[in-house]
Design a protein around this motif. Structure first.
Motif, mmCIF file in Angstrom:
data_model
loop_
_atom_site.group_PDB
_atom_site.id
_atom_site.type_symbol
_atom_site.label_atom_id
_atom_site.label_comp_id
_atom_site.label_asym_id
_atom_site.label_seq_id
_atom_site.Cartn_x
_atom_site.Cartn_y
_atom_site.Cartn_z
ATOM 1 N N HIS A 114 -7.186 5.045 8.806
ATOM 2 C CA HIS A 114 -7.007 3.667 8.394
ATOM 3 C C HIS A 114 -6.603 2.810 9.604
ATOM 4 O O HIS A 114 -7.138 1.729 9.835
ATOM 5 C CB HIS A 114 -5.932 3.614 7.302
ATOM 6 C CG HIS A 114 -5.842 2.299 6.589
ATOM 7 N ND1 HIS A 114 -4.846 1.987 5.702
ATOM 8 C CD2 HIS A 114 -6.638 1.214 6.642
ATOM 9 C CE1 HIS A 114 -5.012 0.774 5.252
ATOM 10 N NE2 HIS A 114 -6.099 0.280 5.796
ATOM 11 N N LEU A 115 -5.672 3.327 10.378
ATOM 12 C CA LEU A 115 -5.132 2.589 11.511
ATOM 13 C C LEU A 115 -6.204 2.353 12.573
ATOM 14 O O LEU A 115 -6.326 1.244 13.124
ATOM 15 C CB LEU A 115 -3.962 3.372 12.106
ATOM 16 C CG LEU A 115 -2.806 2.550 12.661
ATOM 17 C CD1 LEU A 115 -2.304 1.540 11.653
ATOM 18 C CD2 LEU A 115 -1.667 3.470 13.064
ATOM 19 N N THR A 119 0.825 -1.203 0.000
ATOM 20 C CA THR A 119 0.000 0.000 0.000
ATOM 21 C C THR A 119 0.868 1.266 0.000
ATOM 22 O O THR A 119 0.420 2.311 -0.467
ATOM 23 C CB THR A 119 -0.909 0.009 1.241
ATOM 24 O OG1 THR A 119 -0.103 -0.172 2.406
ATOM 25 C CG2 THR A 119 -1.931 -1.112 1.166
ATOM 26 N N SER A 120 2.095 1.164 0.472
ATOM 27 C CA SER A 120 2.957 2.352 0.480
ATOM 28 C C SER A 120 3.410 2.741 -0.915
ATOM 29 O O SER A 120 3.857 3.863 -1.136
ATOM 30 C CB SER A 120 4.197 2.107 1.351
ATOM 31 O OG SER A 120 3.858 1.512 2.563
ATOM 32 N N GLN A 135 0.219 8.586 15.726
ATOM 33 C CA GLN A 135 -0.652 7.451 15.430
ATOM 34 C C GLN A 135 -1.137 6.800 16.721
ATOM 35 O O GLN A 135 -2.315 6.464 16.855
ATOM 36 C CB GLN A 135 0.112 6.420 14.575
ATOM 37 C CG GLN A 135 0.421 6.917 13.158
ATOM 38 C CD GLN A 135 1.261 5.911 12.381
ATOM 39 O OE1 GLN A 135 2.200 5.340 12.926
ATOM 40 N NE2 GLN A 135 0.933 5.712 11.118
ATOM 41 N N ILE A 150 0.825 -5.575 12.348
ATOM 42 C CA ILE A 150 0.517 -4.503 11.397
ATOM 43 C C ILE A 150 1.706 -3.567 11.288
ATOM 44 O O ILE A 150 2.289 -3.170 12.302
ATOM 45 C CB ILE A 150 -0.724 -3.721 11.873
ATOM 46 C CG1 ILE A 150 -1.955 -4.604 11.697
ATOM 47 C CG2 ILE A 150 -0.885 -2.426 11.096
ATOM 48 C CD1 ILE A 150 -3.066 -4.211 12.586
ATOM 49 N N TYR A 151 2.060 -3.212 10.067
ATOM 50 C CA TYR A 151 3.127 -2.240 9.824
ATOM 51 C C TYR A 151 2.483 -0.866 9.763
ATOM 52 O O TYR A 151 1.787 -0.542 8.796
ATOM 53 C CB TYR A 151 3.820 -2.607 8.515
ATOM 54 C CG TYR A 151 5.029 -1.782 8.176
ATOM 55 C CD1 TYR A 151 6.230 -1.985 8.837
ATOM 56 C CD2 TYR A 151 4.964 -0.812 7.189
ATOM 57 C CE1 TYR A 151 7.353 -1.236 8.518
ATOM 58 C CE2 TYR A 151 6.081 -0.056 6.865
ATOM 59 C CZ TYR A 151 7.276 -0.270 7.532
ATOM 60 O OH TYR A 151 8.384 0.467 7.213
ATOM 61 N N CYS A 152 2.688 -0.048 10.775
ATOM 62 C CA CYS A 152 1.956 1.214 10.893
ATOM 63 C C CYS A 152 2.546 2.350 10.047
ATOM 64 O O CYS A 152 1.817 3.252 9.626
ATOM 65 C CB CYS A 152 1.917 1.669 12.354
ATOM 66 S SG CYS A 152 1.117 0.485 13.435
ATOM 67 N N ASP A 181 -1.353 -3.875 -3.900
ATOM 68 C CA ASP A 181 -1.058 -4.682 -2.709
ATOM 69 C C ASP A 181 -1.012 -6.175 -3.046
ATOM 70 O O ASP A 181 -1.595 -7.000 -2.358
ATOM 71 C CB ASP A 181 -2.116 -4.400 -1.624
ATOM 72 C CG ASP A 181 -1.632 -4.812 -0.240
ATOM 73 O OD1 ASP A 181 -0.414 -4.985 -0.054
ATOM 74 O OD2 ASP A 181 -2.479 -4.957 0.652
ATOM 75 N N LYS A 221 0.774 4.669 7.329
ATOM 76 C CA LYS A 221 -0.681 4.478 7.268
ATOM 77 C C LYS A 221 -1.352 5.705 7.872
ATOM 78 O O LYS A 221 -0.889 6.271 8.855
ATOM 79 C CB LYS A 221 -1.085 3.222 8.041
ATOM 80 C CG LYS A 221 -0.679 1.927 7.362
ATOM 81 C CD LYS A 221 -1.637 0.784 7.719
ATOM 82 C CE LYS A 221 -1.442 -0.389 6.786
ATOM 83 N NZ LYS A 221 -0.065 -0.915 6.745
ATOM 84 N N SER A 222 -2.484 6.101 7.310
ATOM 85 C CA SER A 222 -3.234 7.233 7.859
ATOM 86 C C SER A 222 -3.851 6.831 9.193
ATOM 87 O O SER A 222 -4.118 5.656 9.448
ATOM 88 C CB SER A 222 -4.333 7.642 6.874
ATOM 89 O OG SER A 222 -5.328 6.647 6.845
ATOM 90 N N THR A 223 -4.062 7.810 10.060
ATOM 91 C CA THR A 223 -4.640 7.498 11.374
ATOM 92 C C THR A 223 -6.039 6.909 11.217
ATOM 93 O O THR A 223 -6.412 6.004 11.970
ATOM 94 C CB THR A 223 -4.680 8.761 12.262
ATOM 95 O OG1 THR A 223 -5.295 9.808 11.521
ATOM 96 C CG2 THR A 223 -3.280 9.184 12.688
#
Lengths: 252, 252, 252, 252, 252, 252, 252, 252
Positions: free
Chosen positions: H60-61, F124-125, H84, H51-53, F149, H56-58
């Motif tokens: 989404h997280l 996704t990055s 986050q 999860i790889y944070c 992805d 990632k947008s807050t």
């Protein structure tokens, strides 16, 4: 004892030759060899003074410019940031700053600009570095023509200006990214081309390394390269070659 | 149809202007633009021909030299290996080979050598590359003085020759390993210095990369760099600058 | 005119002081400053002569060694290949060659070896480079103890020799591959450690770059690094420090 | 059980030899080998304590300095940022901070400074790193002379200070960009030169890599290199060599 | 004096405790700490001996193998060239040499092979390195299955063997060029994957660097990397993990 | 004189053919060759205009977009930062900005999207770079399917979308870190794959270099690589290939 | 059990659906997915077979060619050395070898060559790599035009052939050294340009890295890059694009 | 149609076997091969979710963590920045954040921690990366012992903890700068060592490259390396090996 004094003592018979020999060998270099070694002489001989501003404190910079202003000498500073410029201008309003080239200049040159140096860029992003080169060459007495945004991705733009380029005594070719401009120009002229890689680009341009390598590997003749983003170095060398072509080598 | 013929047809009224315009736009470049674009012109205009021998087959090389011999033109080949030299000399005994510079030369220059190019080296191992530079400059018409083995590890050797160096129109400084010679010279003269990194060294010299980086980062002014071991490129540029200083820029 | 003669003329009143000043400033450096600048002096003052053989022709090498033999001076050559050694030995049978260190030596040192330099290696493959260091230090007058094959992959081997290492004035630590030996030793002693990366290894050792970086990044204190495979440089520096510790600094 | 107790039990006949052997092999290393292995000893033996501040929390740092203040021990912190300095000084106003070298120091040394370490820089931008070296050497007991801004682009500046440099026990040569200063000095003196590359520069200086490579490849003898910007490491090594030259090697 | 003797002297009252303490601190490490520190123990405990042949002289190698033959111990040599193999086999005909893996082996293992190690390669050119890994693991007691030529450019070949791979205790994935095999396998299994980059490739594979970087950057979990072409290291680690999974950790 | 005029003069007999030849050779390139050389033609022929926003001043950018708005031409800007977007939108509210792809677009395309370009990402990055590619291809007339992805660490995700990918005319595969996606896809399809390395990652990903090298070294056929993060370049090339497959090569 | 058999058993009621589901999930991939996954299909579908000869034993290679000869299938081998070629030709005299491209070919293609692929080189040294590309494309069915020695150092040579280049479906641009040719061509055509860096050059060309970086950083649109010296990869991709343009995408 | 349905149709005689074969080959991979290919299975089988944070947008997280909270599943996020963490905790106060390791965790593990993983660091600056490793291993079920600040510059600190390290099933060795810790430990234990280079350092540490190279080149056996700063990868692999040693390989 200074050199003059030593010789006087020898002349007067107060000093043995062997003692004089010993003293002479230990004389500070600055006394003995100043004229021969001082590289500042290069700058002074018709060129004016140049200061590298990056990393200098504003206090230090103000005192330097003040000193030149007191001596009524023109001086050029490179890589001055806006904060440095503002601080110096607050004290010396006559100092001029160009935010593109980051050159901070005191005083105007009075002599007629000399010869013909062409400064070319591949794109508009290379102009900041090119302006440092162009204004350096101008400060050092060269007539400069700017030929910007003539990169090889649209090579007709370069050809439209080719005759102007061919007339110059010396050409600076600034390019980032692929950096092919310098080699293409060198293949089209028979004058020295100073290749000036810029850090413009992203990814595998590696902050100018790609352009640097391209230029070092150029298959054309009559080309040499300066450091990435070293507009001052390119401008200095171009002005030097330009002056020698116009005036000949007085030293021989 | 060639350019001349097209214009004749226009003059004779046999060809519409619009048709002529179309034809002209499609003329092969070599016909239309030969004079302007041909970079070989640079070499020919008083310079003679130069051939890059490395990787060429001996058959190919012999036929090239034979062609020049037939035309009675002098020609210089660079990076010729001993096998290539032997093969060419077997057919054309008048060809001369220098195993140090690896230059394979046909014919003698008749003009008086011009100006003053100084070729300096840091050590004796740099001489092979320096000789390629020196002999290239000589082939292209320059007077060359060789100042070898004056590296900065024993800087008094350099100072002993400093005045000779300062008189030159242009200086080539060849060095491997640390590569500091070029910057030190540039700090002592006010002439263009062409820095020529050599692959001499071991370990972290990385086949000339260390010398290359040193030279690119020189703090002295009036210096630019060519590719590692590119004696030909340095010699060419030096001869070009030397000739322009001696003769001025005829093109302006 | 030489310096002595100039002073005589001044003394005799035959030369104006201003003329003498001018002449003195232009005297060749080698005359005026030989004692001060000549780096060979370092080697000579109790050290003997050293020659870098790599790349020199056998003719050239023979004439160098012949000259030293004529003057009855001992001399050491580094990086001599077997062919060079054979050629020199054919003329001068008294010359000795060590194929491991590639050192080609003429004459024996007569003085008692001085102090204590420890030369350590991580593995047996590093011995060639270590021997160049050890024999260089010995040639320059140092007492050397060899402590080989004590790499950190079996650290008990190092500890078994630790007291010997701790007694030295200066330690050379030669290692390829991971290169950790130098930092580990520097953490265990309070003497200068000269880290000597070797090109031993494969893959990501990058011909010694890995060991070089490890050594430069050592977290221990009292450590500095020489070029990859530069046994001569390490041996020279170690001998110099060793001698200064034993003799003190006579120059102050 | 501690070592002493084990031996007492053996002496008293309360412990079998085989049991004692087993216990001895499992004694914690710090008990058994403290004197031999503790690298802190190096720092303590007349040197004082040194702390690497970068990345430490202010709370952590305050407690460290508080502990030393309580023990009345002088201590030096390297790479302290202004925020860290302010936080520590708020609690311990006697702590001194130098924003140039970023050294945060508690307590004054009482002994007479020893010997002679010369710290040279090529330019003014190298002074921050050089000051870390100089103040480290001073903290560790060395007399230091600062010789700044003597880079090879204006080599007469270096020669003017040469005699001072030649008198030192050990020389630190700090330079960024081309980094040629260290090799030039090493060619002019017969004392150990610690080459200290700095990250000063731009473009192909690659944050100090160019200077690092130049120094590693120096053709001069008696030179070794520390990590880029590692003023502390250079200062430590110089102080160590300086002390050994002044005091001799007490350990032998 | 050995440890046992010291304790006897203490017990007999012939040695002061303080003297004994001093002696104990200076005992050679090999005596005191052999059991704890000797890394060879690892190899010996069920593993046999391993010798790195590269760079060893044939005389040295023969004497090593002779010593093991005399002790009737099996031994494995890595990176033996054919000349070394021939020399050893001339003296000890029972020694076996595999020219692909370059392993030179004396003696047969008698125990039943243990567990399950899968050795995979991307292409057929990676087999030499993979065989070094496989035969090392076998020599150290592991059962090995070879799954060659299953690179991701034809990923169906990998899937055809997936179940075999998933059953292994530990997987070695050898690949050059793009090196993607290791990460793809790690995404398909839940066992440790040892990524083994090979120097197979050309151009921008940079002798294995490309594969190495790919493997280090794998997004899959359960993967770690060894040096380029380090088949021995991969085989050793795989055999170690395999044995621990089969036998559990006896040491806890 | 323009080309037309020259020919008129020839036709009228007012100009010698030799003079005309001379004039023609010196005609500015832009007049003579505009149609042939202008690379903007590529963009215009059904493609619309593209602007590289990075580094352009907001004033400059507003005037560019204003000019296109005045001519009612649609235009796409790449690498526009939010501040640039806001500034342009303040003047031209109809301009649309996508903060993910950083594309700033004026006007809608009216033609039906053509063909089938698949844009795939490993994670996704990578979507930001992929969106630049996708929206560029869409702006240039291509139908785009996004397949995000589907990285090789969970290869079943890729296989679930394989048939969609196989139907495309051309596939863009964007990946950072290990970058294996592009090669795996190229092994599964028989269409051109444009590998687009992204700077996503950390440590030994070296800002995209790892992915770049992986892709360059792919063992699969039918793959080529663009610069790190060069979504625009990948999208342009994909749209070009897609259009040629759909429309054929009209130029032949 | 094969897929067909499983389904028969289900149809006949001899196999439970749940059992069949289980069996299907475990079927070897090659059976289940051969048609979908087999990348060889790409080569076979009108393309013929390709073999990478480098590193293969002559025995292995002979058996491969023999197998194809028996099946009367044409096949192309890349990177075959002369020894391999001789060995295969000794058994199969009908096999043809081109020492320039190092391609070893069995059988003639019968179909009419398709479309138009232009293969350009900057210099004559790039021809070996270019021929691998050209002959690969020809083997895979493409019509190829060779346009060699049109590098940018003499850009008029390129312009003389520009119209031919512009007509192609796809252009391969091979260049070493500075590598600028690819970007210049991409700026002059509106067809896909496959940039093919070669390892031709010396010094800072770093065996093709300089050309690779230049090409990756090209400012022109419609360009992508393959690995250094990867003539096969460039030829394959060009033939694939050429065929898709000529035939359209049958798969949609 | 799903797999089950197809088989039912075959069983019922409504579907030809040949048609069924065709359908089966085109079934989406996720249906057919989910169990075999899903790498998430690895995580789920006793391991929990990760999860790889980073990036990632807050929003989404938060939705991800909310989903796990709803399912009452514990989950671990890596590389979460404080912003986050705050955003997620504002919605789900039961989520725990560790600012050192940057791990954001929901839920507690209930099982008894298993086995013994040792996590060692060279210095205190490596602790952040080491904590990511340690907490990852703990989250995945491993018992972890932390052994911090035992770098080789003061090797007695390492020896004081050696027995604890030797008892572990698997050791993670985190180090920046010189990175020698991993190799030294591997030489002292007979368990797998996962070398974890950190980006701690400056200058020629090149953000972890020096440590990475040191570790790759370790001469010790039983060691493999993960990406720079990849604490998660090291922790995952260690937990996997630890679990296999404790539980054996259930899959065989």
């Amino acid at each position: 004892m200074q050199l003059h004094e030593i010789l006087q003592q020898v002349q007067a018979g107060n000093l043995e030759i062997s003692q004089a020999e010993q003293l002479l060998k230990n004389l500070p270099y600055e006394d003995l060899d100043f004229a021969k070694l001082d590289h500042h002489r290069k700058v002074r001989s018709g060129f004016g003074e140049v200061i590298y501003c990056a990393g200098k404190s504003t206090e230090h910079l103000i005192s330097i410019y003040q000193a030149f202003a007191d001596k009524n000498t023109c001086v050029m500073g490179t890589r001055a940031c806006p904060e440095q410029a503002q601080a110096v201008q607050a004290v010396l309003p006559q100092v001029k700053y160009d935010p593109v080239s980051r050159i901070l200049r005191l005083g105007e040159r009075e002599n007629q600009p000399l010869g013909n140096v062409a400064v070319c860029t591949a794109g508009t992003s290379d102009i900041a570095v090119a302006e440092e080169a162009a204004q350096t060459a101008e400060f050092l007495g060269a007539q400069v023509q700017r030929i910007y945004d003539v990169g090889v991705a649209g090579i007709h733009r370069l050809f439209a200006r080719l005759e102007d380029i061919q007339k110059a005594n010396c050409i600076i070719a600034a390019a980032g990214m692929e950096g092919a401009l310098a080699g293409v120009i060198a293949g089209l002229v028979d004058k020295p081309v100073i290749a000036l890689p810029t850090s413009v680009g992203y990814g595998a341009s590696f902050h100018g390394v790609s352009a640097l390598l391209t230029m070092l590997n150029s298959c054309a003749e009559g080309i040499a390269v300066v450091n990435i983003d070293n507009g001052f170095g390119a401008g200095y060398l171009a002005a030097q070659i330009n002056r020698l072509i116009e005036n000949g080598n007085a030293m021989q």
